[in-house]
Design a protein around this motif. Structure first.
Motif, PDB file in Angstrom:
ATOM      1  N   VAL A 144       5.418  -7.638   9.055  1.00  0.00           N
ATOM      2  CA  VAL A 144       5.782  -6.739   7.964  1.00  0.00           C
ATOM      3  C   VAL A 144       6.447  -5.506   8.568  1.00  0.00           C
ATOM      4  N   LEU A 145       7.646  -5.193   8.098  1.00  0.00           N
ATOM      5  CA  LEU A 145       8.389  -4.029   8.590  1.00  0.00           C
ATOM      6  C   LEU A 145       8.270  -2.885   7.592  1.00  0.00           C
ATOM      7  N   PHE A 146       8.018  -1.675   8.111  1.00  0.00           N
ATOM      8  CA  PHE A 146       7.934  -0.481   7.282  1.00  0.00           C
ATOM      9  C   PHE A 146       8.996   0.524   7.701  1.00  0.00           C
ATOM     10  N   LYS A 147       9.514   1.245   6.732  1.00  0.00           N
ATOM     11  CA  LYS A 147      10.417   2.363   7.012  1.00  0.00           C
ATOM     12  C   LYS A 147       9.688   3.655   6.707  1.00  0.00           C
ATOM     13  N   ILE A 148       9.692   4.576   7.659  1.00  0.00           N
ATOM     14  CA  ILE A 148       9.061   5.888   7.467  1.00  0.00           C
ATOM     15  C   ILE A 148      10.178   6.915   7.342  1.00  0.00           C
ATOM     16  N   PHE A 149      10.220   7.604   6.207  1.00  0.00           N
ATOM     17  CA  PHE A 149      11.275   8.588   5.953  1.00  0.00           C
ATOM     18  C   PHE A 149      10.671   9.826   5.294  1.00  0.00           C
ATOM     19  N   ASN A 150      10.874  10.972   5.938  1.00  0.00           N
ATOM     20  CA  ASN A 150      10.334  12.236   5.420  1.00  0.00           C
ATOM     21  C   ASN A 150       8.830  12.175   5.164  1.00  0.00           C
ATOM     22  N   GLY A 151       8.124  11.521   6.046  1.00  0.00           N
ATOM     23  CA  GLY A 151       6.659  11.481   5.940  1.00  0.00           C
ATOM     24  C   GLY A 151       6.118  10.401   5.022  1.00  0.00           C
ATOM     25  N   LYS A 152       6.988   9.676   4.322  1.00  0.00           N
ATOM     26  CA  LYS A 152       6.539   8.620   3.413  1.00  0.00           C
ATOM     27  C   LYS A 152       6.871   7.255   4.011  1.00  0.00           C
ATOM     28  N   ILE A 153       6.005   6.305   3.756  1.00  0.00           N
ATOM     29  CA  ILE A 153       6.166   4.966   4.324  1.00  0.00           C
ATOM     30  C   ILE A 153       6.360   3.946   3.211  1.00  0.00           C
ATOM     31  N   HIS A 154       7.320   3.043   3.416  1.00  0.00           N
ATOM     32  CA  HIS A 154       7.629   2.027   2.420  1.00  0.00           C
ATOM     33  C   HIS A 154       7.772   0.672   3.091  1.00  0.00           C
ATOM     34  N   GLN A 155       7.249  -0.355   2.426  1.00  0.00           N
ATOM     35  CA  GLN A 155       7.409  -1.709   2.944  1.00  0.00           C
ATOM     36  C   GLN A 155       8.872  -2.111   2.839  1.00  0.00           C
ATOM     37  N   GLN A 156       9.428  -2.584   3.937  1.00  0.00           N
ATOM     38  CA  GLN A 156      10.855  -2.882   3.994  1.00  0.00           C
ATOM     39  C   GLN A 156      11.147  -4.379   3.950  1.00  0.00           C
ATOM     40  N   LYS A 157      10.390  -5.150   4.703  1.00  0.00           N
ATOM     41  CA  LYS A 157      10.692  -6.576   4.822  1.00  0.00           C
ATOM     42  C   LYS A 157       9.454  -7.333   5.294  1.00  0.00           C
ATOM     43  N   VAL A 158       9.335  -8.585   4.830  1.00  0.00           N
ATOM     44  CA  VAL A 158       8.274  -9.489   5.284  1.00  0.00           C
ATOM     45  C   VAL A 158       8.935 -10.730   5.868  1.00  0.00           C
ATOM     46  N   VAL A 159       8.561 -11.071   7.088  1.00  0.00           N
ATOM     47  CA  VAL A 159       9.144 -12.233   7.772  1.00  0.00           C
ATOM     48  C   VAL A 159       8.036 -13.194   8.174  1.00  0.00           C
TER      49      VAL A 159
ATOM     50  N   LYS B 144      16.980  12.867  11.336  1.00  0.00           N
ATOM     51  CA  LYS B 144      16.894  12.465   9.931  1.00  0.00           C
ATOM     52  C   LYS B 144      15.455  12.129   9.514  1.00  0.00           C
ATOM     53  N   LYS B 145      14.520  12.299  10.459  1.00  0.00           N
ATOM     54  CA  LYS B 145      13.100  12.028  10.208  1.00  0.00           C
ATOM     55  C   LYS B 145      12.880  10.582   9.760  1.00  0.00           C
ATOM     56  N   ILE B 146      13.504   9.666  10.498  1.00  0.00           N
ATOM     57  CA  ILE B 146      13.380   8.232  10.192  1.00  0.00           C
ATOM     58  C   ILE B 146      12.721   7.509  11.365  1.00  0.00           C
ATOM     59  N   ASP B 147      11.777   6.657  11.048  1.00  0.00           N
ATOM     60  CA  ASP B 147      11.167   5.794  12.051  1.00  0.00           C
ATOM     61  C   ASP B 147      10.810   4.481  11.367  1.00  0.00           C
ATOM     62  N   TYR B 148      10.507   3.472  12.168  1.00  0.00           N
ATOM     63  CA  TYR B 148      10.117   2.167  11.641  1.00  0.00           C
ATOM     64  C   TYR B 148       8.815   1.724  12.290  1.00  0.00           C
ATOM     65  N   GLY B 149       7.989   1.079  11.495  1.00  0.00           N
ATOM     66  CA  GLY B 149       6.721   0.573  11.999  1.00  0.00           C
ATOM     67  C   GLY B 149       6.566  -0.897  11.691  1.00  0.00           C
ATOM     68  N   VAL B 150       5.690  -1.546  12.424  1.00  0.00           N
ATOM     69  CA  VAL B 150       5.476  -2.990  12.274  1.00  0.00           C
ATOM     70  C   VAL B 150       3.984  -3.290  12.194  1.00  0.00           C
ATOM     71  N   PHE B 151       3.624  -4.114  11.224  1.00  0.00           N
ATOM     72  CA  PHE B 151       2.299  -4.748  11.213  1.00  0.00           C
ATOM     73  C   PHE B 151       2.545  -6.249  11.305  1.00  0.00           C
ATOM     74  N   ALA B 152       1.857  -6.893  12.209  1.00  0.00           N
ATOM     75  CA  ALA B 152       2.026  -8.344  12.341  1.00  0.00           C
ATOM     76  C   ALA B 152       0.685  -9.015  12.579  1.00  0.00           C
ATOM     77  N   ARG B 153       0.567 -10.218  12.039  1.00  0.00           N
ATOM     78  CA  ARG B 153      -0.553 -11.075  12.418  1.00  0.00           C
ATOM     79  C   ARG B 153       0.042 -12.382  12.916  1.00  0.00           C
ATOM     80  N   LEU B 154      -0.197 -12.657  14.185  1.00  0.00           N
ATOM     81  CA  LEU B 154       0.318 -13.866  14.808  1.00  0.00           C
ATOM     82  C   LEU B 154      -0.823 -14.820  15.099  1.00  0.00           C
TER      83      LEU B 154
END
Length: 357
Positions: free
Chosen positions: A331-346, A274-284
């Motif tokens: 920060v969680l990102f959803k990657i779908f069909n080559g486009k990336i969208h911010q999904q959630k901030v924790v 389905k060309k779906i992946d998830y990415g994470v950016f975090a600052r701890l």
């Protein structure tokens, strides 16, 4: 026939649709007006950086001037120092006062605003003022960017940045391979982009480490203020070590065998079909004063796209981090069909960030 031919060319030329006028930003217009004024001041005083006295003498030569105009001489002298931000902080009223005192062809900011519009870029004079204003503003924008980027990383020149790349010991498993260790292309690409960003922001103390001994190095000086950048999730030993020590509390985890990450109890899975992946950016921000930057995806594709996003939109990451009440954010990102969208901030509670041995 020739007359008809040229008439048709002219007719066709003026039938072309007008280009959309792009509005110039207010600060650029204001600085352009200031540069328009100081160009005349420099010409009349025959000095690149005229003093307050020089400007008062010049104003008195133009006729009887009010006390208000003469008191503005000091400000005008400052405006000529184009390596400072005086022009940027100037008020329209002051510019109008000076422009009228100098009897300039365009004595009001509003008039200048109309003339500096995109339609007037055909005019060499106005285009010059606009270009100079853009260059003037660039020096302060670049300085601000550098400051904000270093704040995002919690960068300190004395300790610098240590970037951790995952390495795969394929050569140790198969003697036929030409090298002992390999790095994933997507991880390397992400690191290259991140290093480019650091170079642009004058982050000079930058080191790349393989993760064979980084945990030991990380724990060597527990109370030393350092910034560590982890590229990639699965296989990154430092991130795995932090997970093991509960540095993320119950907020973040991963399930490598299932190709999933877990954020706030919810699982997110990659799906190649389905060309779906998830990415994470975090600052701890750990209580031992170390800062961890995490850039990674479930699969290499997620790491690559997250790295590209951070490279282009690091200011958004800065805004998210600084707007948070907690000092540590994921920060969680959803990657779908080559486009990336911010999904959630924790936001992570401070108490869970004690990286226990």
């Amino acid at each position: 026939m020739a007359t008809k031919f040229f008439t048709e060319i002219i007719y066709l030329k003026y039938r072309e649709p007008l280009k959309k006028i792009i509005k110039t930003q207010y600060d650029t217009v204001k600085v352009s007006f200031g540069i328009y004024i100081i160009a005349e001041v420099r010409k009349r005083t025959n000095k690149e950086y005229p003093t307050e006295t020089d400007i008062k003498k010049m104003l008195l030569k133009t006729g009887k001037q009010s006390a208000g105009v003469l008191s503005a001489a000091k400000q005008i002298s400052r405006y000529c120092k184009t390596n400072r931000d005086y022009l940027l902080k100037a008020k329209e009223e002051t510019f109008n006062l000076v422009a009228q005192a100098l009897n300039l062809p365009v004595p009001h900011f509003n008039q200048f605003h109309e003339r500096i519009s995109q339609l007037y870029k055909r005019s060499r004079n106005y285009n010059t003022y606009l270009e100079k204003a853009e260059n003037y503003l660039l020096q302060f924008k670049a300085a601000d960017d550098e400051t904000y980027f270093k704040r995002l990383l919690n960068y300190r020149e004395e300790t610098g940045i240590k970037t951790i790349l995952i390495n795969y010991p394929f050569g140790e498993l198969d003697a036929n391979l030409p090298a002992t260790h390999f790095g994933a292309y997507t991880d390397i690409k992400t690191e290259v982009l991140f290093k480019q960003l650091c170079t642009r922001m004058n982050v000079s103390n930058y080191k790349i480490l393989t993760d064979s001994s980084v945990v030991e190095q990380f724990e060597k000086e527990n109370n030393k203020r350092e910034t560590w950048v982890n590229i990639g999730l699965f296989g990154n030993r430092l991130t795995a070590s932090l997970l093991k020590k509960n540095a993320f509390g119950n907020c973040f985890d991963w399930l490598p065998q299932q190709n999933k990450i877990v954020l706030m109890g919810k699982a997110y899975a990659a799906n190649r079909e389905k060309k779906i992946d998830y990415g994470v950016f975090a600052r701890l921000q750990l209580i031992n004063r170390k800062t961890i930057i995490l850039i990674g995806g479930i699969e290499g594709y997620g790491t690559e796209k997250t790295g590209e996003y951070v490279w282009r939109n690091w200011r958004k990451m800065y805004d998210i981090v600084t707007a948070a009440k907690a000092s540590s954010v994921i920060v969680l990102f959803k990657i779908f069909n080559g486009k990336i969208h911010q999904q959630k901030v924790v936001e992570l509670p401070e108490v869970v960030l004690a990286a226990k041995k």
